[in-house]
Write a protein that holds these residues in place. Structure first.
Motif, PDB file in Angstrom:
ATOM      1  N   ILE A 293       0.842  -1.195   0.000  1.00 55.30           N
ATOM      2  CA  ILE A 293       0.000   0.000   0.000  1.00 55.30           C
ATOM      3  C   ILE A 293       0.877   1.244   0.000  1.00 55.30           C
ATOM      4  O   ILE A 293       1.977   1.256   0.560  1.00 55.30           O
ATOM      5  CB  ILE A 293      -0.948  -0.001   1.220  1.00 55.30           C
ATOM      6  CG1 ILE A 293      -2.052   1.033   1.051  1.00 55.30           C
ATOM      7  CG2 ILE A 293      -0.173   0.217   2.505  1.00 55.30           C
ATOM      8  CD1 ILE A 293      -3.156   0.899   2.064  1.00 55.30           C
ATOM      9  N   ASP A 295       0.972   5.297   0.925  1.00 60.50           N
ATOM     10  CA  ASP A 295       0.341   6.386   1.663  1.00 60.50           C
ATOM     11  C   ASP A 295       1.423   7.399   2.017  1.00 60.50           C
ATOM     12  O   ASP A 295       2.201   7.199   2.958  1.00 60.50           O
ATOM     13  CB  ASP A 295      -0.339   5.857   2.925  1.00 60.50           C
ATOM     14  CG  ASP A 295      -1.036   6.960   3.712  1.00 60.50           C
ATOM     15  OD1 ASP A 295      -1.796   7.726   3.102  1.00 60.50           O
ATOM     16  OD2 ASP A 295      -0.797   7.054   4.937  1.00 60.50           O
ATOM     17  N   TYR A 299       0.005  10.940  -2.411  1.00 63.30           N
ATOM     18  CA  TYR A 299      -1.008   9.980  -2.853  1.00 63.30           C
ATOM     19  C   TYR A 299      -1.287   8.981  -1.736  1.00 63.30           C
ATOM     20  O   TYR A 299      -0.407   8.667  -0.910  1.00 63.30           O
ATOM     21  CB  TYR A 299      -0.520   9.251  -4.107  1.00 63.30           C
ATOM     22  CG  TYR A 299      -1.471   8.190  -4.601  1.00 63.30           C
ATOM     23  CD1 TYR A 299      -2.580   8.518  -5.373  1.00 63.30           C
ATOM     24  CD2 TYR A 299      -1.251   6.850  -4.280  1.00 63.30           C
ATOM     25  CE1 TYR A 299      -3.449   7.522  -5.823  1.00 63.30           C
ATOM     26  CE2 TYR A 299      -2.113   5.859  -4.723  1.00 63.30           C
ATOM     27  CZ  TYR A 299      -3.217   6.210  -5.487  1.00 63.30           C
ATOM     28  OH  TYR A 299      -4.087   5.242  -5.918  1.00 63.30           O
ATOM     29  N   SER A 300      -2.520   8.446  -1.721  1.00 69.44           N
ATOM     30  CA  SER A 300      -2.896   7.449  -0.712  1.00 69.44           C
ATOM     31  C   SER A 300      -3.816   6.414  -1.324  1.00 69.44           C
ATOM     32  O   SER A 300      -4.745   6.729  -2.081  1.00 69.44           O
ATOM     33  CB  SER A 300      -3.591   8.115   0.481  1.00 69.44           C
ATOM     34  OG  SER A 300      -4.016   7.151   1.410  1.00 69.44           O
ATOM     35  N   ASP A 301      -3.531   5.171  -1.022  1.00 66.30           N
ATOM     36  CA  ASP A 301      -4.393   4.059  -1.437  1.00 66.30           C
ATOM     37  C   ASP A 301      -5.472   3.750  -0.397  1.00 66.30           C
ATOM     38  O   ASP A 301      -6.254   2.811  -0.586  1.00 66.30           O
ATOM     39  CB  ASP A 301      -3.556   2.794  -1.641  1.00 66.30           C
ATOM     40  CG  ASP A 301      -2.752   2.843  -2.936  1.00 66.30           C
ATOM     41  OD1 ASP A 301      -3.186   3.563  -3.850  1.00 66.30           O
ATOM     42  OD2 ASP A 301      -1.711   2.174  -3.000  1.00 66.30           O
ATOM     43  N   ASP A 303      -8.589   3.864   0.720  1.00 66.66           N
ATOM     44  CA  ASP A 303      -9.957   4.169   0.322  1.00 66.66           C
ATOM     45  C   ASP A 303     -10.901   3.550   1.355  1.00 66.66           C
ATOM     46  O   ASP A 303     -10.940   2.318   1.502  1.00 66.66           O
ATOM     47  CB  ASP A 303     -10.223   3.581  -1.065  1.00 66.66           C
ATOM     48  CG  ASP A 303     -11.636   3.875  -1.553  1.00 66.66           C
ATOM     49  OD1 ASP A 303     -12.436   4.436  -0.775  1.00 66.66           O
ATOM     50  OD2 ASP A 303     -11.936   3.540  -2.714  1.00 66.66           O
ATOM     51  N   GLN A 306     -12.950   0.601   0.396  1.00 68.56           N
ATOM     52  CA  GLN A 306     -12.246  -0.644   0.122  1.00 68.56           C
ATOM     53  C   GLN A 306     -11.673  -1.266   1.390  1.00 68.56           C
ATOM     54  O   GLN A 306     -11.028  -2.316   1.322  1.00 68.56           O
ATOM     55  CB  GLN A 306     -11.112  -0.372  -0.875  1.00 68.56           C
ATOM     56  CG  GLN A 306     -11.559   0.238  -2.190  1.00 68.56           C
ATOM     57  CD  GLN A 306     -12.592  -0.618  -2.899  1.00 68.56           C
ATOM     58  OE1 GLN A 306     -12.497  -1.846  -2.888  1.00 68.56           O
ATOM     59  NE2 GLN A 306     -13.579   0.018  -3.511  1.00 68.56           N
ATOM     60  N   GLN A 889      -8.991   5.435 -10.692  1.00 68.85           N
ATOM     61  CA  GLN A 889      -8.737   5.407  -9.241  1.00 68.85           C
ATOM     62  C   GLN A 889      -8.555   6.806  -8.684  1.00 68.85           C
ATOM     63  O   GLN A 889      -9.023   7.122  -7.595  1.00 68.85           O
ATOM     64  CB  GLN A 889      -7.494   4.561  -8.973  1.00 68.85           C
ATOM     65  CG  GLN A 889      -7.250   4.275  -7.505  1.00 68.85           C
ATOM     66  CD  GLN A 889      -6.020   3.427  -7.296  1.00 68.85           C
ATOM     67  OE1 GLN A 889      -5.007   3.638  -7.955  1.00 68.85           O
ATOM     68  NE2 GLN A 889      -6.115   2.459  -6.413  1.00 68.85           N
ATOM     69  N   GLU A 890      -7.895   7.658  -9.444  1.00 62.61           N
ATOM     70  CA  GLU A 890      -7.693   9.019  -9.001  1.00 62.61           C
ATOM     71  C   GLU A 890      -9.008   9.776  -8.911  1.00 62.61           C
ATOM     72  O   GLU A 890      -9.238  10.557  -7.983  1.00 62.61           O
ATOM     73  CB  GLU A 890      -6.737   9.743  -9.955  1.00 62.61           C
ATOM     74  CG  GLU A 890      -6.400  11.164  -9.563  1.00 62.61           C
ATOM     75  CD  GLU A 890      -5.643  11.249  -8.246  1.00 62.61           C
ATOM     76  OE1 GLU A 890      -5.083  10.228  -7.820  1.00 62.61           O
ATOM     77  OE2 GLU A 890      -5.628  12.333  -7.637  1.00 62.61           O
ATOM     78  N   ARG A 893     -10.728   8.726  -5.910  1.00 64.58           N
ATOM     79  CA  ARG A 893     -10.101   9.358  -4.752  1.00 64.58           C
ATOM     80  C   ARG A 893     -10.573  10.793  -4.588  1.00 64.58           C
ATOM     81  O   ARG A 893     -10.862  11.250  -3.479  1.00 64.58           O
ATOM     82  CB  ARG A 893      -8.582   9.321  -4.905  1.00 64.58           C
ATOM     83  CG  ARG A 893      -7.813   9.875  -3.711  1.00 64.58           C
ATOM     84  CD  ARG A 893      -6.319   9.698  -3.928  1.00 64.58           C
ATOM     85  NE  ARG A 893      -5.573  10.248  -2.818  1.00 64.58           N
ATOM     86  CZ  ARG A 893      -5.214  11.525  -2.728  1.00 64.58           C
ATOM     87  NH1 ARG A 893      -5.547  12.370  -3.683  1.00 64.58           N
ATOM     88  NH2 ARG A 893      -4.526  11.969  -1.681  1.00 64.58           N
TER      89      ARG A 893
END
Length: 950
Positions: A293, A295, A299-301, A303, A306, A889-890, A893
């Motif tokens: 992952i 972070d 940017y950060s995954d 979510d 999810q 995905q962006e 986000r």
């Protein structure tokens, strides 16, 4: 001489280095406490089960020690577990790590919803905390902190204790702890950082990994993988369309019975404000490996939709305003007021102009006068208008606080209890009050009144009237017209006010029955109704009835019987000159059927007797005190027996009148059969016959029964002096009511109010079916039944009962709020509806509830919509579900930035096992916990090292 004295003048100072210093004594005290608690030696236990920190039982024990004059408290916190097998310690071996170090790497209990802060930060099942004993004391200086930490380290080494020891430093509100855990050749240092201003590089996972790796300083390349657990917490405060519609009731709008408001005869219920203030959503990634992952500050995954785990908790509003609780509180305040009736109403407020105050001795006659119109046709408005007119005159006000419509409704509700059916029985109007008969008679436990009684309904009316302080005086106005209750003697299970009204009702019934009997007797013996009777005798008979009724010396209870009264009065007047056997029998009810008189051999007749005098509990207590004051002397005992034999004497006189020629044995055979002993004997002729005699207690010299029998004259019950003087008892009840202050009256009715409140919460709980509420209601009933049985309960205990009822009301209000927010009633799928109902009930009873299916489950979808609605600008049209789930995905986000607010809390747990301090050292657990909120930033690290060669 001088030379001889020189050796004596030399002084040798000896320093005793065996004397313990304050620091050594302090260390010794720590060791002593650890030994007393049996915390020395190797620790053992089973691996921690998932969720055990929340479902298990935590206990603690404390002691106090001192360093010089500075006091410390030592507290042992531990999770209660089943003892492990004895073989467990042998299997651990010498190389096994202490149990607390093993717990550092356990992932089964991350982020417990309710636990000690050290449990949340380090995942420990057992630890000891040394903290300043006084709340305002603090260990601030660095030197003192190091001294305490050194003391802890020495005590652990001396005792071999493997339980972590922590020392609280700085001010208590900061929750700063440093500590240590020791094992064979290993040591773990617990360190902490607490900042108000957060460095930007530590607001994301990437920066936290850097500081963690730097701290452990592992010499290995590459570094062993780091296990990561992340939790983001989002707070929902704006419910938008889920506003709380229930408003405080308006006393002037009660008559209309508005929706959500209040109706007379029904208690109010519910919260006036939303009892749920916030919803906290925790999105958790429990098992992440480094590199999976991203972070960072760009940017950060992470979510939330999810996240594999969602859990929710609700924050309850502090002391929400609830209708039933407010009314109970206001009514209880009324019980504490000190004003007298004269102070509220004005002296002689109800006196007629130009007339003297009516004598209370005529009150019973007025109460029993036949009404010119039936009760349902009485004009309550006229009575209220008259009362208000007199009150305004003495109070100097132009308008009463309550209008006529409200007062009419109050009095009409009370009047419903006065209606009678054709069989002269009081009709129950529970439907009009929305009350259902309860299987459990709470009135007997609470010492209040039956839920369909006038007293109970009167309490509800006065309960509503107590909303306004200025209507206090109306309590006394409303009470006086209503004194009729169901027939029967005072029920000692009920409150004293209900007993008094029952006593007054008994007096009214006796007076009416006597008056009706006199009128009936006079009409039966009128010249047209009884031909051949002497008019002079009939006239004389009528005078005798009047004289009997008005005489101050004689009172008569029974009115007539089946025997012809003609001539009996004259014969009874001459009974002193005749033998009793020549008297005509009077006052017979019916033949006994089995018994015969012993001497005349005629059938024994059961006489008409007077009913025992009804008594209220205060009269019984008063009578008991009088009898107790007579003492234990022979004279006192004799006087006590004579006072208690009034009813016995009356029954003897009735028996003699019904059975001329009878003897004491005949009376005993009927009245007390066990005191007449019969046995089979053989007579002179050899025949077996039955002979009887009085029991031994009846043959005691100066026996009260014998004295009473000799004193008794053959007088039927209708001509005896009344055992129950209804006129005097009615005057006593009316006087009792007249001297009551409004606060006293309110306190008398308080058990009825609590009774009604318990019935109300039981009724409301039945609609929600909350198990925790059922338990609390049982506790309320048990507590109230003990408190309310005393004549004057303590205010503190009454406040506790009211507080318990208020807590139940708040829980039910929270349940309804959550059901409305989650749309439980609107759900069409029965299975989903049941799941949502269980979810709502769990939110009420558990500190934190897992969401099944996370963001994709039924509850998760609703929570997601709640956040979306809270974040959406009203002017922006709603986004379609397909648009929100499509795109890159962006884009998702960016969309999430509007769907979810910035996380209120970010928690990260980093774990690994690496050798320290050298590459050849034993691999030991390392752990760091980080929490970032809007107010502060905290790092709590547990770093282990091999001490075998270092």
């Amino acid at each position: 001489m001088a030379a001889d004295s020189e050796p004596e003048s030399e002084v040798f100072e000896i320093t005793d280095f065996t004397t313990a210093s304050e620091w050594e004594r302090f260390i010794s005290k720590i060791e002593e406490v650890l030994n007393d608690w049996k915390l020395i030696g190797i620790s053992s236990g089973k691996p921690l089960e998932k969720g055990i920190f929340t479902t298990g039982t935590w206990e603690e024990k404390s002691d106090e020690i001192s360093f010089a004059d500075f006091r410390f408290s030592v507290t042992h916190h531990y999770l209660v577990q089943e003892p492990s097998d004895k073989d467990g310690k042998e299997e651990l071996g010498e190389d096994a790590l202490p149990l607390p170090m093993q717990d550092l790497l356990c992932m089964n209990n991350d982020f417990p919803p309710r636990a000690h802060c050290l449990v949340r930060w380090y995942g420990l099942r057992e630890f000891v905390v040394i903290a300043p004993a006084a709340n305002n004391d603090a260990v601030v200086s660095e030197s003192k902190c190091n001294l305490l930490l050194s003391s802890v380290s020495i005590a652990l080494g001396n005792t071999g204790c493997q339980v972590p020891l922590f020392v609280q430093i700085h001010h208590k509100w900061r929750r700063m702890y440093v500590g240590e855990c020791q094992g064979p050749g290993v040591r773990t240092d617990f360190e902490m950082v607490h900042l108000r201003k957060v460095p930007s590089q530590y607001t994301h996972l990437s920066g936290l990994l850097d500081i963690f790796k730097t701290k452990i300083g592992c010499p290995l390349t590459p570094l062993p993988p780091v296990s990561i657990a992340i939790r983001l917490t989002f707070v929902l405060q704006d419910w938008q369309q889920y506003f709380w519609p229930q408003q405080p009731p308006d006393i002037d709008a009660l008559v209309g019975g508005e929706v959500g408001g209040l109706e007379f005869g029904k208690l109010p219920f519910g919260a006036c404000e939303d009892p749920i203030s916030e919803l906290h959503l925790a999105t958790t990634w429990p098992h992440l490996a480094e590199g999976i992952i991203v972070d960072n500050d760009v940017y950060s995954d992470l979510d939330p939709l999810q996240a594999p785990q969602w859990s929710v908790r609700v924050r309850k509003a502090d002391n929400p305003q609830c209708l039933l609780g407010d009314f109970l509180t206001e009514f209880f305040k009324l019980c504490r007021r000190k004003e007298s009736t004269d102070e509220i109403l004005g002296r002689s407020a109800f006196d007629e102009e130009g007339k003297d105050v009516a004598d209370i001795t005529h009150a019973l006659s007025k109460l029993t006068e036949p009404a010119p119109v039936p009760i349902p046709k009485l004009s309550v408005t006229n009575m209220v208008h008259s009362a208000k007119k007199k009150i305004r005159k003495h109070r100097g006000v132009d308008e009463s606080p309550l209008n006529n419509d409200v007062l009419n409704t109050i009095l009409l509700v009370s009047e419903l209890s006065l209606h009678m059916d054709s069989e002269n029985t009081w009709t129950s109007y529970t439907d009009a009050f929305g009350l259902e008969p309860m299987a459990d008679n709470l009135f007997s436990q609470f010492k209040s009144a039956p839920s369909d009684s006038l007293t109970y309904k009167l309490a509800l009316c006065l309960y509503h009237m107590s909303v306004k302080d200025s209507t206090l005086y109306l309590i006394m106005v409303t009470l006086l017209p209503f004194v009729r209750l169901a027939n029967g003697s005072p029920d000692l299970r009920c409150c004293l006010l209900h007993q008094k009204l029952q006593m007054l009702n008994c007096c009214i019934e006796r007076k009416k029955a006597r008056d009706e009997g006199k009128r009936g007797s006079a009409s039966d013996r009128s010249p047209g109704g009884a031909s051949g009777d002497n008019p002079d005798k009939e006239k004389e008979f009528g005078k005798s009835w009047e004289s009997w009724s008005d005489s101050e010396e004689e009172f008569f209870e029974c009115l007539s019987d089946t025997e012809d009264l003609k001539g009996n009065g004259q014969e009874n007047g001459k009974k002193g000159a005749k033998e009793s056997v020549n008297l005509k029998p009077e006052g017979r009810l019916h033949p006994h059927g089995k018994l015969m008189l012993l001497h005349p051999g005629e059938p024994l007749y059961v006489p008409i007797t007077q009913e025992p005098a009804p008594m209220t509990e205060d009269l019984l207590e008063e009578q008991s005190e009088v009898l107790a004051k007579l003492g234990t002397s022979a004279e006192g005992a004799h006087l006590r027996a004579r006072m208690q034999s009034a009813c016995l004497l009356s029954d003897m006189e009735s028996f003699k009148a019904a059975n001329p020629g009878c003897c004491l044995e005949d009376f005993v055979r009927w009245y007390s059969p066990r005191d007449y002993i019969e046995e089979e004997v053989v007579d002179e002729k050899g025949n077996k016959v039955i002979r009887g005699e009085l029991s031994a207690r009846m043959k005691i010299p100066s026996n009260m029964w014998v004295e009473a029998w000799e004193t008794a004259k053959p007088v039927p019950a209708r001509r005896q002096k009344r055992l129950f003087d209804d006129t005097r008892e009615a005057e006593k009840v009316l006087h009792y009511l007249a001297v009551q202050k409004p606060a006293d009256l309110a306190r008398h009715l308080l058990p009825c109010i609590i009774h009604a409140a318990v019935l109300k919460v039981k009724e409301e709980e039945a609609l929600e079916d909350i198990s925790s509420v059922k338990k609390i209601i049982k506790q309320i009933i048990s507590h109230s039944s003990k408190v309310l049985r005393f004549p004057s309960p303590e205010d503190k205990k009454l406040e506790e009962i009211i507080a318990q009822i208020m807590s139940v009301e708040a829980i039910i209000a929270r349940a309804r709020s959550l059901k409305a927010k989650f749309g439980v009633e609107k759900c069409e799928n029965e299975e989903e509806k049941e799941d949502l109902q269980r979810f709502v009930n769990s939110l009420l009873e558990q500190p934190e509830v897992s969401v099944v299916g996370a963001g994709r489950g039924p509850a998760g979808s609703i929570i997601h919509k709640l956040f979306v609605n809270a974040q959406r600008v009203p002017a922006v049209p709603p986004l379609e579900e397909e648009l929100r789930r499509s795109g890159s995905q962006e884009e998702r986000r960016q969309g999430l930035q509007s769907e979810f607010p910035p996380p209120t809390g970010r928690e990260v747990i980093l774990r690994t096992s690496v050798p320290r301090p050298a590459p050849y050292s034993k691999a030991l657990p390392q752990r760091m916990y980080s929490v970032l909120t809007r107010e502060d930033f905290r790092l709590a690290g547990a770093f282990s090292a091999d001490t075998t060669f270092f």
